[in-house]
Design a protein around this motif. Structure first.
Motif, PDB file in Angstrom:
ATOM      1  N   GLY A 107      -5.920 -26.438 -55.806  1.00 38.21           N
ATOM      2  CA  GLY A 107      -5.232 -27.235 -56.816  1.00 38.21           C
ATOM      3  C   GLY A 107      -6.178 -28.198 -57.502  1.00 38.21           C
ATOM      4  N   VAL A 108      -6.003 -28.364 -58.808  1.00 39.50           N
ATOM      5  CA  VAL A 108      -6.786 -29.332 -59.568  1.00 39.50           C
ATOM      6  C   VAL A 108      -5.828 -30.107 -60.461  1.00 39.50           C
ATOM      7  CG1 VAL A 108      -8.608 -29.677 -61.287  1.00 39.50           C
ATOM      8  CG2 VAL A 108      -8.858 -27.899 -59.541  1.00 39.50           C
ATOM      9  N   HIS A 109      -5.975 -31.442 -60.458  1.00 36.81           N
ATOM     10  CA  HIS A 109      -5.061 -32.319 -61.182  1.00 36.81           C
ATOM     11  C   HIS A 109      -5.874 -33.364 -61.940  1.00 36.81           C
ATOM     12  CE1 HIS A 109      -1.935 -30.457 -58.751  1.00 36.81           C
ATOM     13  NE2 HIS A 109      -2.827 -30.536 -57.761  1.00 36.81           N
ATOM     14  N   LEU A 110      -5.640 -33.451 -63.245  1.00 39.95           N
ATOM     15  CA  LEU A 110      -6.459 -34.271 -64.127  1.00 39.95           C
ATOM     16  C   LEU A 110      -5.590 -35.233 -64.936  1.00 39.95           C
ATOM     17  CD1 LEU A 110      -8.424 -31.268 -65.714  1.00 39.95           C
ATOM     18  CD2 LEU A 110      -8.972 -32.423 -63.585  1.00 39.95           C
ATOM     19  N   VAL A 111      -6.059 -36.468 -65.096  1.00 42.05           N
ATOM     20  CA  VAL A 111      -5.410 -37.447 -65.964  1.00 42.05           C
ATOM     21  C   VAL A 111      -6.483 -38.146 -66.769  1.00 42.05           C
ATOM     22  CG1 VAL A 111      -3.917 -39.478 -66.107  1.00 42.05           C
ATOM     23  CG2 VAL A 111      -3.551 -37.807 -64.273  1.00 42.05           C
ATOM     24  N   GLY A 112      -6.316 -38.195 -68.077  1.00 39.43           N
ATOM     25  CA  GLY A 112      -7.273 -38.859 -68.952  1.00 39.43           C
ATOM     26  C   GLY A 112      -7.234 -38.239 -70.333  1.00 39.43           C
ATOM     27  N   ASP A 113      -7.597 -38.985 -71.343  1.00 48.07           N
ATOM     28  CA  ASP A 113      -7.638 -38.423 -72.690  1.00 48.07           C
ATOM     29  C   ASP A 113      -8.577 -37.230 -72.732  1.00 48.07           C
ATOM     30  OD1 ASP A 113      -5.862 -40.270 -73.685  1.00 48.07           O
ATOM     31  OD2 ASP A 113      -7.407 -41.672 -74.347  1.00 48.07           O
ATOM     32  N   ARG A 114      -8.112 -36.146 -73.342  1.00 55.27           N
ATOM     33  CA  ARG A 114      -8.866 -34.907 -73.582  1.00 55.27           C
ATOM     34  C   ARG A 114      -9.135 -34.061 -72.342  1.00 55.27           C
ATOM     35  NH1 ARG A 114     -13.229 -36.700 -78.315  1.00 55.27           N
ATOM     36  NH2 ARG A 114     -11.832 -38.164 -79.373  1.00 55.27           N
ATOM     37  N   VAL A 115      -8.572 -34.418 -71.195  1.00 53.83           N
ATOM     38  CA  VAL A 115      -8.879 -33.635 -69.987  1.00 53.83           C
ATOM     39  C   VAL A 115      -8.224 -32.263 -70.000  1.00 53.83           C
ATOM     40  CG1 VAL A 115      -9.283 -35.671 -68.545  1.00 53.83           C
ATOM     41  CG2 VAL A 115      -6.975 -34.669 -68.659  1.00 53.83           C
ATOM     42  N   GLY A 116      -7.254 -32.039 -70.892  1.00 52.00           N
ATOM     43  CA  GLY A 116      -6.668 -30.710 -70.997  1.00 52.00           C
ATOM     44  C   GLY A 116      -7.704 -29.655 -71.309  1.00 52.00           C
ATOM     45  N   GLU A 117      -8.809 -30.057 -71.950  1.00 50.33           N
ATOM     46  CA  GLU A 117      -9.868 -29.106 -72.273  1.00 50.33           C
ATOM     47  C   GLU A 117     -10.640 -28.652 -71.026  1.00 50.33           C
ATOM     48  OE1 GLU A 117     -10.057 -27.905 -75.217  1.00 50.33           O
ATOM     49  OE2 GLU A 117      -8.658 -29.312 -76.156  1.00 50.33           O
ATOM     50  N   LEU A 118     -10.443 -29.333 -69.900  1.00 47.85           N
ATOM     51  CA  LEU A 118     -11.158 -28.968 -68.666  1.00 47.85           C
ATOM     52  C   LEU A 118     -10.385 -27.993 -67.792  1.00 47.85           C
ATOM     53  CD1 LEU A 118     -12.357 -32.517 -67.514  1.00 47.85           C
ATOM     54  CD2 LEU A 118     -13.499 -30.928 -69.074  1.00 47.85           C
ATOM     55  N   ILE A 119      -9.118 -27.742 -68.131  1.00 48.40           N
ATOM     56  CA  ILE A 119      -8.266 -27.051 -67.174  1.00 48.40           C
ATOM     57  C   ILE A 119      -8.647 -25.580 -66.997  1.00 48.40           C
ATOM     58  CG2 ILE A 119      -6.419 -26.306 -68.742  1.00 48.40           C
ATOM     59  CD1 ILE A 119      -6.068 -27.993 -65.255  1.00 48.40           C
ATOM     60  N   THR A 120      -9.317 -24.992 -67.982  1.00 48.86           N
ATOM     61  CA  THR A 120      -9.686 -23.585 -67.844  1.00 48.86           C
ATOM     62  C   THR A 120     -10.715 -23.388 -66.744  1.00 48.86           C
ATOM     63  OG1 THR A 120      -9.186 -23.140 -70.160  1.00 48.86           O
ATOM     64  CG2 THR A 120     -10.622 -21.577 -69.035  1.00 48.86           C
ATOM     65  N   GLU A 121     -11.698 -24.301 -66.636  1.00 44.66           N
ATOM     66  CA  GLU A 121     -12.659 -24.216 -65.534  1.00 44.66           C
ATOM     67  C   GLU A 121     -11.937 -24.301 -64.196  1.00 44.66           C
ATOM     68  OE1 GLU A 121     -16.369 -26.679 -63.494  1.00 44.66           O
ATOM     69  OE2 GLU A 121     -15.813 -27.124 -65.571  1.00 44.66           O
ATOM     70  N   ALA A 122     -10.944 -25.194 -64.130  1.00 44.90           N
ATOM     71  CA  ALA A 122     -10.179 -25.338 -62.893  1.00 44.90           C
ATOM     72  C   ALA A 122      -9.412 -24.058 -62.579  1.00 44.90           C
ATOM     73  CB  ALA A 122      -9.225 -26.523 -63.025  1.00 44.90           C
ATOM     74  N   GLN A 123      -8.846 -23.434 -63.607  1.00 42.30           N
ATOM     75  CA  GLN A 123      -8.109 -22.190 -63.396  1.00 42.30           C
ATOM     76  C   GLN A 123      -9.023 -21.097 -62.861  1.00 42.30           C
ATOM     77  OE1 GLN A 123      -6.857 -19.992 -66.883  1.00 42.30           O
ATOM     78  NE2 GLN A 123      -4.924 -19.413 -65.921  1.00 42.30           N
ATOM     79  N   LEU A 124     -10.221 -21.013 -63.399  1.00 37.25           N
ATOM     80  CA  LEU A 124     -11.170 -20.004 -62.912  1.00 37.25           C
ATOM     81  C   LEU A 124     -11.529 -20.260 -61.449  1.00 37.25           C
ATOM     82  CD1 LEU A 124     -13.587 -19.715 -65.971  1.00 37.25           C
ATOM     83  CD2 LEU A 124     -11.883 -18.040 -65.226  1.00 37.25           C
ATOM     84  N   ALA A 125     -11.757 -21.522 -61.103  1.00 33.79           N
ATOM     85  CA  ALA A 125     -12.122 -21.846 -59.721  1.00 33.79           C
ATOM     86  C   ALA A 125     -11.024 -21.426 -58.755  1.00 33.79           C
ATOM     87  CB  ALA A 125     -12.393 -23.344 -59.594  1.00 33.79           C
ATOM     88  N   ILE A 126      -9.777 -21.710 -59.116  1.00 38.43           N
ATOM     89  CA  ILE A 126      -8.663 -21.378 -58.233  1.00 38.43           C
ATOM     90  C   ILE A 126      -8.388 -19.878 -58.244  1.00 38.43           C
ATOM     91  CG2 ILE A 126      -6.181 -21.706 -57.867  1.00 38.43           C
ATOM     92  CD1 ILE A 126      -6.559 -24.548 -58.968  1.00 38.43           C
ATOM     93  N   GLY A 127      -8.393 -19.287 -59.457  1.00 38.86           N
ATOM     94  CA  GLY A 127      -8.097 -17.860 -59.564  1.00 38.86           C
ATOM     95  C   GLY A 127      -9.092 -16.991 -58.825  1.00 38.86           C
ATOM     96  N   TRP A 128     -10.330 -17.425 -58.784  1.00 38.88           N
ATOM     97  CA  TRP A 128     -11.372 -16.663 -58.079  1.00 38.88           C
ATOM     98  C   TRP A 128     -11.572 -17.150 -56.647  1.00 38.88           C
ATOM     99  CZ3 TRP A 128     -15.179 -16.764 -62.822  1.00 38.88           C
ATOM    100  CH2 TRP A 128     -14.747 -15.810 -63.743  1.00 38.88           C
ATOM    101  N   GLU A 129     -10.688 -18.011 -56.172  1.00 37.65           N
ATOM    102  CA  GLU A 129     -10.715 -18.507 -54.793  1.00 37.65           C
ATOM    103  C   GLU A 129     -12.087 -19.052 -54.430  1.00 37.65           C
ATOM    104  OE1 GLU A 129      -9.262 -15.286 -52.388  1.00 37.65           O
ATOM    105  OE2 GLU A 129      -7.180 -15.719 -52.910  1.00 37.65           O
ATOM    106  N   ALA A 130     -12.651 -19.815 -55.358  1.00 35.23           N
ATOM    107  CA  ALA A 130     -13.982 -20.383 -55.139  1.00 35.23           C
ATOM    108  C   ALA A 130     -13.915 -21.543 -54.156  1.00 35.23           C
ATOM    109  CB  ALA A 130     -14.558 -20.866 -56.459  1.00 35.23           C
ATOM    110  N   HIS A 131     -14.932 -21.651 -53.319  1.00 31.55           N
ATOM    111  CA  HIS A 131     -15.090 -22.805 -52.440  1.00 31.55           C
ATOM    112  C   HIS A 131     -15.865 -23.881 -53.210  1.00 31.55           C
ATOM    113  CE1 HIS A 131     -14.369 -20.720 -48.345  1.00 31.55           C
ATOM    114  NE2 HIS A 131     -13.857 -19.976 -49.306  1.00 31.55           N
ATOM    115  N   PRO A 132     -15.616 -25.153 -52.934  1.00 29.31           N
ATOM    116  CA  PRO A 132     -16.404 -26.200 -53.599  1.00 29.31           C
ATOM    117  C   PRO A 132     -17.906 -25.982 -53.424  1.00 29.31           C
ATOM    118  CG  PRO A 132     -14.538 -27.183 -52.475  1.00 29.31           C
ATOM    119  CD  PRO A 132     -14.558 -25.731 -52.084  1.00 29.31           C
ATOM    120  N   GLU A 133     -18.306 -25.450 -52.274  1.00 23.09           N
ATOM    121  CA  GLU A 133     -19.725 -25.185 -52.026  1.00 23.09           C
ATOM    122  C   GLU A 133     -20.275 -24.130 -52.992  1.00 23.09           C
ATOM    123  OE1 GLU A 133     -17.802 -26.769 -48.385  1.00 23.09           O
ATOM    124  OE2 GLU A 133     -17.318 -25.137 -49.770  1.00 23.09           O
ATOM    125  N   ASP A 134     -19.395 -23.221 -53.442  1.00 28.14           N
ATOM    126  CA  ASP A 134     -19.822 -22.207 -54.410  1.00 28.14           C
ATOM    127  C   ASP A 134     -20.054 -22.820 -55.786  1.00 28.14           C
ATOM    128  OD1 ASP A 134     -19.432 -20.231 -52.438  1.00 28.14           O
ATOM    129  OD2 ASP A 134     -17.325 -19.978 -53.019  1.00 28.14           O
TER     130      ASP A 134
END
Length: 457
Positions: free
Chosen positions: A400-427
């Motif tokens: 899960g990734v949760h963002l609050v701040g002006d313009r942070v909606g532009e970051l959500i695609t990177e978060a989706q890729l991380a979750i969709g590909w089951e990436a570990h933070p270490e990756d």
């Protein structure tokens, strides 16, 4: 009376319907797209696009009001409602014409009229019928209200708010979901005295509680009054004002009452049940491949239970067109679909909240990290506060990734890729984010969860 045969008949020309039509045509199918109003649906004409145009106008208003804080001599002299409306309508018109051109170029037959589903499967429009080897239902949603609360006059829904000829001096917003917080943000930037009433304990109650609290703090700083955890009682109006009585005995008065309690499926009176479609609370029951109980009839978008998001309907429309064509596409699970509330500050998320992750995997099996945007250079330049919260399974992937701040909606695609590909933070940690960007804040959260934070203790 005449019957017209097509490979695919799509009932509804919103995001889900036109996506299904375009993809099917691209795959060589003959397509009829039936729409009673304008192709593009609620999103283009009464929802996503016009409200985001207003939110941009609100951002410009705030910049004009506070330019002196960064050495720019500006002044805010008010809002020209007619000019803002013209700007908004110009954007919608241009996007509508572009969509019409795209549909025409694909050779799709557009049928103007109100359709009714019949067995066959076919759709009747007036005296004509349109029979498809397959039919896709994409009839969208409509604004909801509460029992005993009738829309009209000074009691309005979001589509009526778009058509106001003047900016109200004060507004009560019933509902703290996405529509409610976006209009609260717009109107406050335009100088309106705004009060939000939400029956649950937090704004955006479907979001992670950390995001909700961050938005509530930001709204308090902006002077937006919040009445949380209190239910609506009744409303009355005169020629000059609307009054609201809350269940705790509080009385509120304003120029308008915006009812923003959600949207319901537009399925009534369209022949669905007579054609063998099973409805539940007005929503169409489908299997996990979006097939309904009637043979060769599919459903997409807001009429399918789940988050009512234009991009969800769009993805489902593409999916169904490819499923019909035998391409075995992948359907993105609802929890993997990003959500953004475009208020100021924005709230964006994808995946599980910390509470949902703990419920699914066990509290001891979940680790969450929260990074404050105060440590991010670009956020400081923009003057936005907020948080980046990442939830992972212990020794496992980001969930899960949760963002609050002006313009942070532009970051959500990177978060989706991380979750969709089951990436570990270490990756993810070795990948460098450009400096200075707000994306660095997301990188810092990944670094922290990988055990090597640089700008956080």
């Amino acid at each position: 009376m005449s019957d017209h045969a097509f490979d695919l008949v799509v009932l509804g020309g919103g995001s889900g319907g036109y996506a299904a039509a375009l993809r099917a045509a691209e795959l060589g199918r003959s397509v009829a797209l039936i729409e009673k109003s304008l192709v593009g649906g609620t999103c283009l004409h009464r929802g996503c696009i016009p409200t985001k145009a207003l939110l941009h106008a609100a951002e410009v208003a705030e910049s004009a009001r506070h330019g002196s804080a960064i050495g720019i001599r500006t002044s805010f002299e008010g809002v020209d409602a007619a000019a803002v409306r013209s700007y908004r309508e110009g954007i919608v018109h241009k996007k509508h014409k572009g969509l019409e051109g795209l549909i025409k170029a694909r050779g799709i037959t557009v049928v103007a009229g109100e359709g009714r589903l019949e067995p066959g499967p076919r759709v009747r429009v007036g005296e004509d019928t349109y029979t498809g080897a397959d039919v896709v239902l994409a009839t969208g949603s409509t604004s909801r209200t509460l029992p005993g609360l009738e829309l009209g006059g000074r009691i309005i829904a979001s589509e009526h708010a778009l058509d106001l000829e003047e900016v109200p001096r004060s507004a009560i917003i019933l509902g703290g979901g996405v529509i409610g917080v976006e209009f609260a943000s717009i109107w406050r930037s335009f100088g309106v005295d705004v009060t939000i009433v939400e029956a649950l304990d937090h704004l955006l109650p479907a979001e992670d509680v950390a995001s909700s609290k961050a938005l509530e703090r930001a709204f308090r700083r902006r002077g937006i009054t919040q009445r949380l955890g209190v239910r609506f009682g009744s409303a009355s109006q005169t020629a000059d004002a609307v009054s609201v009585e809350l269940a705790d005995g509080t009385s509120l008065t304003a120029d308008v009452l915006l009812v923003a309690v959600g949207r319901g499926p537009a399925t009534a009176g369209m022949g669905f049940e007579d054609a063998g479609i099973e409805l539940e609370r007005g929503f169409v029951r489908t299997d996990d491949r979006l097939r309904t109980g009637a043979a060769h009839v599919w459903a997409v978008g807001d009429i399918v239970p789940g988050p009512q998001l234009a991009h969800r309907g769009f993805q489902q429309g593409i999916f169904v067109a490819e499923e019909i064509a035998g391409l075995a596409p992948v359907l993105v699970a609802d929890e993997m679909i990003p959500k953004v509330a475009y208020c100021s500050p924005e709230v964006a998320s994808v995946g599980l909240t910390e509470a949902a992750a703990a419920e699914s995997f066990g509290a001891d099996a979940v680790h969450a990290y929260e990074y404050n945007l105060a440590g991010n250079g670009k956020s400081e330049i923009l003057g936005t506060a907020g948080i980046i919260k990442v939830v992972r399974r212990v020794d496992g992937p980001v969930v899960g990734v949760h963002l609050v701040g002006d313009r942070v909606g532009e970051l959500i695609t990177e978060a989706q890729l991380a979750i969709g590909w089951e990436a570990h933070p270490e990756d993810i940690a070795p990948f460098i984010h450009a400096h200075p960007t707000q994306s660095e804040a997301l990188g810092e959260a990944f670094l922290a969860l990988a055990g090597k934070p640089l700008h956080a203790l």
